[in-house]
Design a protein around this motif. Sequence first.
Motif, short mmCIF file in Angstrom:
data_model
loop_
_atom_site.label_atom_id
_atom_site.label_comp_id
_atom_site.label_asym_id
_atom_site.label_seq_id
_atom_site.Cartn_x
_atom_site.Cartn_y
_atom_site.Cartn_z
N THR A 195 0.99 -1.15 0.04
CA THR A 195 0.11 0.11 -0.02
C THR A 195 0.81 1.34 0.02
N LEU A 196 2.13 1.03 0.72
CA LEU A 196 3.04 2.39 0.46
C LEU A 196 3.46 2.58 -0.82
N GLU A 197 3.55 1.40 -1.60
CA GLU A 197 4.07 1.64 -3.08
C GLU A 197 3.01 2.57 -3.78
N LEU A 198 1.63 2.47 -3.14
CA LEU A 198 0.62 3.16 -4.02
C LEU A 198 0.81 4.90 -4.02
N PHE A 199 1.65 5.18 -3.11
CA PHE A 199 2.00 6.64 -2.64
C PHE A 199 3.33 6.83 -2.90
N ALA A 200 4.19 6.13 -3.71
CA ALA A 200 5.42 6.24 -3.85
C ALA A 200 5.85 7.55 -4.37
N SER A 201 5.12 8.07 -5.48
CA SER A 201 5.22 9.36 -5.90
C SER A 201 4.34 10.41 -5.90
N ALA A 202 3.45 10.22 -4.76
CA ALA A 202 2.38 11.24 -4.65
C ALA A 202 3.11 12.38 -3.96
N ARG A 203 2.35 13.58 -4.60
CA ARG A 203 2.71 14.86 -3.75
C ARG A 203 1.30 14.71 -2.86
N PHE A 204 1.68 15.54 -1.54
CA PHE A 204 0.81 15.79 -0.37
C PHE A 204 0.47 17.09 -0.66
N LEU A 205 -0.84 17.59 -0.64
CA LEU A 205 -1.31 19.05 -0.93
C LEU A 205 -2.09 19.31 0.39
N ARG A 222 8.06 15.88 -0.20
CA ARG A 222 6.97 16.26 -1.52
C ARG A 222 5.48 16.95 -0.88
N LEU A 223 5.86 17.88 0.13
CA LEU A 223 4.58 18.36 0.95
C LEU A 223 4.46 19.80 0.17
N PHE A 224 3.22 20.05 -0.04
CA PHE A 224 3.00 21.46 -0.77
C PHE A 224 1.71 22.15 0.11
N ALA A 225 1.99 23.23 0.63
CA ALA A 225 0.80 24.04 1.37
C ALA A 225 0.09 25.22 0.34
N ALA A 226 -1.02 25.21 0.30
CA ALA A 226 -1.80 26.18 -0.33
C ALA A 226 -1.50 27.40 0.31
N LEU A 227 -1.29 28.50 -0.64
CA LEU A 227 -1.09 29.97 -0.34
C LEU A 227 -2.27 30.59 0.45
#
Length: 238
Positions: A195-205, A222-227
């Motif tokens: 299941t971790l592999e399913l998020f291997a390239s995911a960005r967390f918004l 790969r964390l990104f925060a909204a302005l």
Amino acid sequence: MRVLVTRAERAGQKTAKRLLGLGFEAAMLPLAKPVHAPENALKALSQPHSALIVTSTEAIAALAAIKDKLHPHFSTPVFAVGSATAKAAGVLGFENVRAANGDGAALASLLHTQHQTDNAPLLYLAGYPRAKTLERALDALGMAYRICEIYRMGTIAYQVHDIARHLDDKPVDAVLLYSAETAKRFCALPFNASTLELFASARFLCLSQNVADHMTPPFNTRLFAALHPDEESLLSLI
């Protein structure tokens, strides 16, 4: 692009529909389920208050169950955390609704500058658990308020196979996270290697930097925060 929506079912369906309209594929993994307590609101509304505070559309959904009993209160000023909550309050029937720009500190500032109390406290129709940003800001401003919890967000318990099933065993490219509690719930899920592999390239918004700060390994890259703390800004990160 495949985007995972982690909001509760009702709100998540709206976000998924919006994603589809933007040309994205949406997957759903609601991490919490609301339990409404509208009877608490009726008791609180029967006591003196100068204005209402709402910080979530879920609070408005809880009030909808008692809409027929709210008519005496529809003229009461309502201060909402953002435009989506303000719109929901207006649709329910509240006639005097003002919106801040999406966070508790801004809402406290709006109350301080635009609301003149009449010796009765503000009534905060709140959920649990919640961030205490608004309460700390109101305390700092010396504004009197009462808290009435009218809904609770209960964590949904998943097994490893549930996660894979919700994702159809397919990877996701982005994960939408709307609150610190949602971030904590996501990181606490029972992942295994597959299941971790399913998020291997995911960005967390994340809706805000505060949400991002609650992400833990291996999801704190790969964390990104909204302005701005609203869905428009969040979706612009995709």
